[in-house]
Structures are given as C-alpha cells and as structure tokens.
Design a protein around this motif. Structure first.
Motif, PDB file in Angstrom:
ATOM      1  N   LEU A 362       0.949  -1.296  -0.015  1.00  0.00           N
ATOM      2  CA  LEU A 362       0.128  -0.050   0.051  1.00  0.00           C
ATOM      3  C   LEU A 362       0.918   1.281   0.019  1.00  0.00           C
ATOM      4  O   LEU A 362       0.241   2.308   0.068  1.00  0.00           O
ATOM      5  CB  LEU A 362      -1.028   0.203   1.189  1.00  0.00           C
ATOM      6  CG  LEU A 362      -2.232  -1.016   1.124  1.00  0.00           C
ATOM      7  CD1 LEU A 362      -2.984  -0.977   2.450  1.00  0.00           C
ATOM      8  CD2 LEU A 362      -3.181  -0.661   0.051  1.00  0.00           C
ATOM      9  N   GLY A 363       2.231   1.014  -0.210  1.00  0.00           N
ATOM     10  CA  GLY A 363       3.238   2.173  -0.662  1.00  0.00           C
ATOM     11  C   GLY A 363       3.289   3.140   0.969  1.00  0.00           C
ATOM     12  O   GLY A 363       3.131   2.451   2.070  1.00  0.00           O
ATOM     13  N   GLY A 364       3.887   4.021   1.000  1.00  0.00           N
ATOM     14  CA  GLY A 364       3.898   5.090   2.064  1.00  0.00           C
ATOM     15  C   GLY A 364       5.561   4.395   2.636  1.00  0.00           C
ATOM     16  O   GLY A 364       6.224   3.675   2.129  1.00  0.00           O
ATOM     17  N   TRP A 365       5.826   5.588   3.592  1.00  0.00           N
ATOM     18  CA  TRP A 365       7.044   4.822   4.715  1.00  0.00           C
ATOM     19  C   TRP A 365       6.630   5.351   6.031  1.00  0.00           C
ATOM     20  O   TRP A 365       6.094   6.520   6.314  1.00  0.00           O
ATOM     21  CB  TRP A 365       8.195   5.758   4.291  1.00  0.00           C
ATOM     22  CG  TRP A 365       9.126   5.336   5.052  1.00  0.00           C
ATOM     23  CD1 TRP A 365      10.233   4.364   4.528  1.00  0.00           C
ATOM     24  CD2 TRP A 365       9.766   5.419   6.273  1.00  0.00           C
ATOM     25  NE1 TRP A 365      10.995   4.014   5.524  1.00  0.00           N
ATOM     26  CE2 TRP A 365      10.606   4.798   6.667  1.00  0.00           C
ATOM     27  CE3 TRP A 365       9.112   6.513   7.375  1.00  0.00           C
ATOM     28  CZ2 TRP A 365      11.577   5.028   8.008  1.00  0.00           C
ATOM     29  CZ3 TRP A 365       9.532   6.524   8.576  1.00  0.00           C
ATOM     30  CH2 TRP A 365      10.822   5.570   8.895  1.00  0.00           C
ATOM     31  N   ILE A 366       6.448   4.113   7.007  1.00  0.00           N
ATOM     32  CA  ILE A 366       5.865   4.501   8.019  1.00  0.00           C
ATOM     33  C   ILE A 366       6.679   3.901   9.307  1.00  0.00           C
ATOM     34  O   ILE A 366       7.472   3.104   9.090  1.00  0.00           O
ATOM     35  CB  ILE A 366       4.271   3.649   7.946  1.00  0.00           C
ATOM     36  CG1 ILE A 366       4.679   2.170   8.081  1.00  0.00           C
ATOM     37  CG2 ILE A 366       3.460   4.108   6.954  1.00  0.00           C
ATOM     38  CD1 ILE A 366       3.559   1.186   8.445  1.00  0.00           C
ATOM     39  N   ASP A 367       6.556   4.418  10.224  1.00  0.00           N
ATOM     40  CA  ASP A 367       6.940   3.838  11.498  1.00  0.00           C
ATOM     41  C   ASP A 367       6.280   3.674  12.765  1.00  0.00           C
ATOM     42  O   ASP A 367       6.773   3.347  13.814  1.00  0.00           O
ATOM     43  CB  ASP A 367       8.256   4.329  12.066  1.00  0.00           C
ATOM     44  CG  ASP A 367       8.385   5.987  12.359  1.00  0.00           C
ATOM     45  OD1 ASP A 367       7.245   6.495  12.496  1.00  0.00           O
ATOM     46  OD2 ASP A 367       9.360   6.276  12.974  1.00  0.00           O
ATOM     47  N   MET A 368       4.738   3.852  12.524  1.00  0.00           N
ATOM     48  CA  MET A 368       3.868   3.583  13.678  1.00  0.00           C
ATOM     49  C   MET A 368       2.643   3.190  12.867  1.00  0.00           C
ATOM     50  O   MET A 368       2.449   3.370  11.703  1.00  0.00           O
ATOM     51  CB  MET A 368       3.435   4.536  14.670  1.00  0.00           C
ATOM     52  CG  MET A 368       4.701   4.981  15.647  1.00  0.00           C
ATOM     53  SD  MET A 368       3.958   6.271  16.624  1.00  0.00           S
ATOM     54  CE  MET A 368       5.713   6.413  17.661  1.00  0.00           C
ATOM     55  N   ASP A 387       7.812  12.464   8.387  1.00  0.00           N
ATOM     56  CA  ASP A 387       7.975  13.856   8.951  1.00  0.00           C
ATOM     57  C   ASP A 387       7.339  13.890  10.252  1.00  0.00           C
ATOM     58  O   ASP A 387       7.491  14.954  10.974  1.00  0.00           O
ATOM     59  CB  ASP A 387       7.003  14.639   7.989  1.00  0.00           C
ATOM     60  CG  ASP A 387       5.574  14.147   7.797  1.00  0.00           C
ATOM     61  OD1 ASP A 387       5.222  13.032   8.452  1.00  0.00           O
ATOM     62  OD2 ASP A 387       4.895  15.012   7.093  1.00  0.00           O
ATOM     63  N   GLY A 388       7.045  12.593  10.825  1.00  0.00           N
ATOM     64  CA  GLY A 388       6.455  12.614  12.300  1.00  0.00           C
ATOM     65  C   GLY A 388       4.950  12.882  12.294  1.00  0.00           C
ATOM     66  O   GLY A 388       4.586  12.656  13.502  1.00  0.00           O
ATOM     67  N   ALA A 389       4.530  13.274  11.339  1.00  0.00           N
ATOM     68  CA  ALA A 389       3.000  13.685  11.229  1.00  0.00           C
ATOM     69  C   ALA A 389       2.081  12.357  11.264  1.00  0.00           C
ATOM     70  O   ALA A 389       2.675  11.083  10.881  1.00  0.00           O
ATOM     71  CB  ALA A 389       2.500  14.547  10.059  1.00  0.00           C
ATOM     72  N   SER A 407      -2.162  13.415   5.060  1.00  0.00           N
ATOM     73  CA  SER A 407      -1.678  13.759   6.238  1.00  0.00           C
ATOM     74  C   SER A 407      -2.821  14.357   7.266  1.00  0.00           C
ATOM     75  O   SER A 407      -3.727  15.302   6.607  1.00  0.00           O
ATOM     76  CB  SER A 407      -0.523  14.818   6.240  1.00  0.00           C
ATOM     77  OG  SER A 407      -0.203  15.416   7.486  1.00  0.00           O
ATOM     78  N   LEU A 408      -2.884  13.892   8.299  1.00  0.00           N
ATOM     79  CA  LEU A 408      -3.666  14.697   9.405  1.00  0.00           C
ATOM     80  C   LEU A 408      -2.729  15.505  10.306  1.00  0.00           C
ATOM     81  O   LEU A 408      -3.206  16.196  11.242  1.00  0.00           O
ATOM     82  CB  LEU A 408      -4.282  13.553  10.184  1.00  0.00           C
ATOM     83  CG  LEU A 408      -5.516  12.697   9.694  1.00  0.00           C
ATOM     84  CD1 LEU A 408      -5.841  11.527  10.457  1.00  0.00           C
ATOM     85  CD2 LEU A 408      -6.564  13.644   9.213  1.00  0.00           C
ATOM     86  N   GLY A 409      -1.305  15.565  10.001  1.00  0.00           N
ATOM     87  CA  GLY A 409      -0.818  16.675  10.628  1.00  0.00           C
ATOM     88  C   GLY A 409      -0.098  16.377  11.926  1.00  0.00           C
ATOM     89  O   GLY A 409      -0.408  15.080  12.253  1.00  0.00           O
ATOM     90  N   GLY A 410       0.481  17.386  12.911  1.00  0.00           N
ATOM     91  CA  GLY A 410       0.879  16.909  14.060  1.00  0.00           C
ATOM     92  C   GLY A 410       2.117  16.290  13.715  1.00  0.00           C
ATOM     93  O   GLY A 410       2.901  16.135  12.894  1.00  0.00           O
ATOM     94  N   TRP A 411       2.847  16.123  15.347  1.00  0.00           N
ATOM     95  CA  TRP A 411       3.935  15.323  15.273  1.00  0.00           C
ATOM     96  C   TRP A 411       3.736  14.284  16.626  1.00  0.00           C
ATOM     97  O   TRP A 411       3.431  14.739  17.848  1.00  0.00           O
ATOM     98  CB  TRP A 411       5.121  16.285  15.846  1.00  0.00           C
ATOM     99  CG  TRP A 411       6.554  15.420  15.835  1.00  0.00           C
ATOM    100  CD1 TRP A 411       7.278  15.465  14.730  1.00  0.00           C
ATOM    101  CD2 TRP A 411       7.069  14.624  16.666  1.00  0.00           C
ATOM    102  NE1 TRP A 411       8.321  14.691  15.055  1.00  0.00           N
ATOM    103  CE2 TRP A 411       8.392  14.040  16.034  1.00  0.00           C
ATOM    104  CE3 TRP A 411       6.855  14.295  18.145  1.00  0.00           C
ATOM    105  CZ2 TRP A 411       9.225  13.192  17.184  1.00  0.00           C
ATOM    106  CZ3 TRP A 411       7.366  13.272  18.818  1.00  0.00           C
ATOM    107  CH2 TRP A 411       8.810  13.000  18.243  1.00  0.00           C
ATOM    108  N   ILE A 412       3.827  13.115  16.371  1.00  0.00           N
ATOM    109  CA  ILE A 412       3.595  11.780  17.380  1.00  0.00           C
ATOM    110  C   ILE A 412       4.552  10.908  17.303  1.00  0.00           C
ATOM    111  O   ILE A 412       5.464  10.516  16.744  1.00  0.00           O
ATOM    112  CB  ILE A 412       2.252  11.471  16.940  1.00  0.00           C
ATOM    113  CG1 ILE A 412       2.515  10.624  15.648  1.00  0.00           C
ATOM    114  CG2 ILE A 412       1.121  12.446  16.684  1.00  0.00           C
ATOM    115  CD1 ILE A 412       1.207   9.495  15.588  1.00  0.00           C
ATOM    116  N   ASP A 413       4.651  10.206  18.543  1.00  0.00           N
ATOM    117  CA  ASP A 413       5.554   9.208  18.973  1.00  0.00           C
ATOM    118  C   ASP A 413       4.588   7.905  19.794  1.00  0.00           C
ATOM    119  O   ASP A 413       5.485   7.048  20.197  1.00  0.00           O
ATOM    120  CB  ASP A 413       6.764   9.316  19.404  1.00  0.00           C
ATOM    121  CG  ASP A 413       6.739   9.951  20.665  1.00  0.00           C
ATOM    122  OD1 ASP A 413       5.696  10.222  21.260  1.00  0.00           O
ATOM    123  OD2 ASP A 413       7.886  10.211  21.236  1.00  0.00           O
TER     124      ASP A 413
END
Length: 563
Positions: A362-368, A387-389, A407-413
């Motif tokens: 499904l593409g993209g680059w994710i880490d959560m 970008d952490g968003a 994107s839904l924006g923000g910076w999350i971990d």
C-alpha cells in the motif's frame, strides 16, 4: 392495542449525497431467488415504537428476530440502545445502519451487530426480491397512508396508495409473493376487491406484519437497504479473557479465565519463537494469533474450534517489523505490516475463516501503525510518516479498494485509536511535549477535527470503553504508574488525570463478559499484574499478580473502545 392515531414515527431521510455514493446491492441470487419467500419471526414487539419515535431502531430489532433461530431483543435493550445513541425520538436511517455495524444490541452477554449496508433498488422487483431472500430489507417510507391501513394485528392489507414524498418512518420487507400466497402464510383471507393474483410484499411495522401491493410499496418508499449479513454475533455468552505473552524462552505463552468474569488458569506454552503478537477472531468465533517469527516472517496459529485446541504455527511469509490485524465488514481478517522497504504491506483472507492472499504493498513510509474500522464498515489505516506527522488511508467501500495516503498533521510518537458511542473514531497520540493529544471525526465515517491536548506526560497508551459507552484512557505516567482519564458522558468531554498506582512497563486493557474493564501490565518483577473494575463503569480493585516472566503482552478481547 395502540390507537392508530397515536402511532409514533421518527425516521429522518438519508441525505441524498449519501444515497448517491452508497455501495449498491448486487443481486448474487437474482436467478436463484425463490418465486415466493417469507420469514415470520415467532415473537415480535413494538420495541418502544408505541411510546417513542424509535422506528429506525425498532426495525433493527425486527431484523434480528428474523435470524434462525430467532434472536429476540428485549424492548428495554432497544430503548436503551436508542437512548445511548441519542435517537429515541428520531434517527437518520443511514446513521443507525452505520452504528450497528460496530456497536449493536447487547443482551445476555452477546453482541448483535449488522453487516455492512447496501443500497437496494426497490423499483426493480427482481433485485428487491433477491435482496429480501438474503435478509429483511429496511425501507424509509412516507407513513400517512400506511397508518390508515394498520389494524393493530398481523394480516392487514395496504393497497391503492398514491405517491407521497414525506419520508418519516422505517419498516422492513420480510417476504414477497402473490397477495393470496402471502395471506395464506399469515393466516388471513384476501379482502373483497383485492386481486389476490397480484404481487405483494410482507411488511413489518408497529409490532405487526401486513401485506402491501407492489404499486403501493413503490409509491411510499424513498430508500431501501440490505445488511450483509443481517446479523453478526461478535461476542458470545461465556467470553473469557485470554492473555498472550512472550516468555523468557521467546515462545508464546497464554493464560485464560477459567470462567467468564472469574479466576485464571496457569501459564501454558504455545511454542514458537516470536517477537510481535496480535490476536483476532475469525467470523466463526475461532481465535487466531499472528506473530513475527525468528525469520522475520508472519506466522499464525489458530483455534481448531471455537474455544478448542490450537493448530500449531504456520508461516504466511514476508518480512515485517510492525503488525496489526483487523476484521473486514464481511468477516474476513486482514493483516497490515511494515515491510523491509518501510512501506505498508497487507494480505487478507480470501473468504471468512479461510485461506490467505499473497502480500501486496500500500506504499508510503511508516514507523507506527494502527488500523480501525469506521462506523460504515470501511477499514482506515493510521500511521506515522517520515515527517513525524499522522497519515491515513481508507477503504473506498467496505471490503474494497484503498485511497492514497493523506496527512492529518501533528508530530507524534505514540498512537492508539478508539470508537465513540456515537460511532465516531477518535485518535490519541503522544505529542512532542510528551502530553496526550487527540483528534476525532466530526461525524461517523467522516472528516476530522484538529489536534487538541489532554495534558499529562505519558509513554504508554491504551484505550477502553466503559459499559455505559464512555471512553477511558490508560497511560503510563512519568512516575511509572498507570494513570487514567475518562469521558464524563458518552462521546463527550473529559475528566482530569488520576493515578491507579503500580509500576509498569507494558500495558493492555481488556473487557470482561459483564462489561467490566480489566487492566494487564508488566510489573517491576517482569510478571503480569492486573486490576479490574469492581462493577461495570465503576471503581477499581488494587493490583494483583498473575505471575510469569514476560516481555511482550497482548489480550483478547480488547476493551470495546478499540475499533
């Protein structure tokens, strides 16, 4: 018997924009539908529609009564469900259909959901009859003329209606055939002046089933829906919480309640060597475990019968380092994982309870990664991008294809999802300040608010839902203890943060059969510790140990806030 002049209505027309984009019913049984068909449940009721405008919800109870064997939902549960969702005195038909997919009637320890909705073309008799042969068809109608035909007992006839544009009531079609044949099934005679050879339909309304001729049905109908399937029994009486964990030997270990809401077995090994754990339920009720093995591939192990023994471990291939598993609206499980290229990959059951497709990107680059199901049955994926968003993508229709990434924006971990009592998804995440932030759908299966802070400082997170529908957040605070906050009313505002004590470094929340939430965590000694609500939607016990030594943790069933 209610006076016909006092009968309640309360259907609000589905917006035309929703009807225009609704997934259509495709008549898979068009050539094979029987020439005549009817379902007459042994017991039907007003389900509150004599005193309230809850006809849209009452029709849902009738649809459940058409299940074989009959599922009779009490009047009290129907009224409670409508009250909890704010639709006791009127409801949009599409909204109730969407809510029922994931938040159905609850009775005697069981949950009765709808399948995904399909729009039915009621002007095409072949399509409509095929749909009725698969399950009751929910109509939105103009009821002025129908109220005049209603007699207060099963077997009334409705003929000669003229077109009426005032949609204000919801009914169900549960049969079709000649007027004479339908009258025979209901044990009544065809009235003088009615041509018994003409086609008609069996229609439920106001605690009765009557007969309406085809021209009259078309004259007053404005929308028609089939649920596919009509009923999903998603939580059965006797559900016991299961705890799954990785032990010191790298194998999967599990323990379970010996009876619903009760004591615990010891720890038992399911073998393997794993380092990610997800558990889901097949459409037939069998648990299935998914994990990453020592080769980086996805492995799975399933109950051979509901509540029975286990298959052993088998590989589904791939190479992954993140994992989630969600059930589609049609009951098929679907796996989502991050592959070696950082993109999101998925595979799915080719039929409920059956074999698997291959892996597809499904593409993209994710880490959560977290995946939820919308109120209308469409899956939606949430992930942190480079970008952490927070980014998301969604099925364009239940059980179907996918949008692109947005994107839904923000910076999350940290990331978790929940579903409100009214069907709206809500996202919870840790922001760059360590506080908990959230955003929510502004309507079920719809657009999103901005980000807002709930304060605190957290580094672990899980969400549950109380028996009364209020979401509750559980997190590890800076002191290592479990902290929680809760909605002050379903789908509403929030309390402040309060401590439940302890020292933990793994955290999961599960739901007992009686609705009490239960928290599971790893303590400072490496063992599993738990605490539970002393009554549904109420206070908490202290902490107690379940022993073992673990370094990964999963529970089933999840607390019902998790979508």
């Amino acid at each position: 018997m209610p006076d016909a002049t006092d009968l309640k209505r309360g259907a609000l027309a589905t917006p035309r924009s929703v009807l225009a984009t609704a997934a259509p019913y495709i008549a898979s049984t068009l050539l094979g539908a029987p020439p005549e068909y009817i379902v007459i449940p042994p017991h039907i009721s007003m389900w509150g529609n004599d005193a309230h405008g809850d006809c849209v919800t009452a029709e849902e109870a009738f649809a459940k009564a058409c299940y074989q064997p009959e599922i009779f939902i009490s009047d009290g549960e129907v009224i409670n469900w409508a009250t909890r969702h704010g639709v006791l005195e009127g409801a949009y038909i599409n909204q109730v259909l969407d809510w029922m997919v994931n938040d159905g009637f609850q009775q005697d320890g069981q949950v009765y959901d709808d399948g995904a909705k399909r729009s039915v073309d009621w002007t095409q008799s072949g399509i409509l009859k095929a749909a009725i042969s698969e399950g009751p068809v929910k109509l939105g109608i103009a009821a002025d003329q129908l109220q005049g035909a209603y007699s207060g007992r099963t077997g009334w006839f409705a003929t000669g209606f003229h077109a009426d544009a005032k949609e204000d009531h919801s009914v169900a079609l549960c049969g079709y055939g000649s007027m004479t044949w339908l009258a025979q099934q209901l044990g009544v005679a065809v009235p003088a002046g009615v041509d018994g050879t003409k086609p008609g339909y069996a229609m439920f309304t106001w605690n009765t089933i009557g007969i309406i001729d085809e021209p009259s049905m078309r004259a007053i109908t404005h929308e028609a829906w089939l649920r596919v399937p009509t009923t999903n029994i998603v939580s059965q009486t006797g559900v016991r919480i299961h705890v799954f964990a990785r032990g010191g030997d790298g194998a999967l270990w599990h323990m379970w309640q010996t009876a619903p809401n009760n004591g615990w077995s010891g720890w038992y090994s399911l073998g393997g060597w794993i380092d990610l754990i997800k558990v889901s339920t097949n459409a037939d009720g069998r648990l299935e475990i998914f994990a990453r093995g020592g080769d980086g591939a996805v492995w799975h192990n399933w109950e051979t019968t509901p509540g029975g023994g286990w298959s052993g471990w088998y590989s589904l291939g791939g190479w992954i380092d993140m994992l989630d598993v969600v059930k589609n609206a049609d009951g098929r499980l679907e796996i989502f994982a991050r592959g070696g290229d950082g993109a999101l990959w998925h595979m799915w059951q080719t039929a409920p309870n059956n074999g698997w497709s291959g892996w597809y990107s499904l593409g993209g680059w994710i880490d959560m990664l977290d995946v939820a199901r919308n109120a209308d049955g469409r899956l939606e994926i949430f992930a942190r991008g480079g970008d952490g968003a927070l980014w998301h993508m969604w099925q364009t229709a239940p059980n179907n294809g996918w949008s692109g990434w947005y994107s839904l924006g923000g910076w999350i971990d940290r990331l978790d999802m929940a579903r409100n009592a009214d069907g709206r998804l809500e996202i919870f995440a840790r922001g760059g300040d360590g506080a908990l932030w959230h955003m929510w759908q502004t309507a079920p299966s719809n657009g999103w608010s901005g980000w807002y802070s709930l304060g605190g400082w957290i580094d672990m997170l899980d969400i549950g839902k109380n028996a009364d529908g209020r979401l509750e957040i559980f997190a590890r605070g800076g002191d290592g203890a479990v902290w929680h906050m809760w909605q002050t009313a379903p789908s509403n505002g929030w309390s402040g943060w309060y401590s439940l004590g302890g020292w933990i470094d793994l955290l999961k929340v599960a739901s007992n059969a009686d609705g009490r939430m239960e928290i599971f965590a790893r303590g400072g000694d490496g063992a599993v510790w738990h605490m539970w609500q002393t009554a549904p939607s109420n206070g908490w016990s202290g902490w107690y140990s379940l022993g073992g030594w673990i370094d990964q943790l999963e529970t089933w069933p999840e607390a019902p806030g998790n979508p």
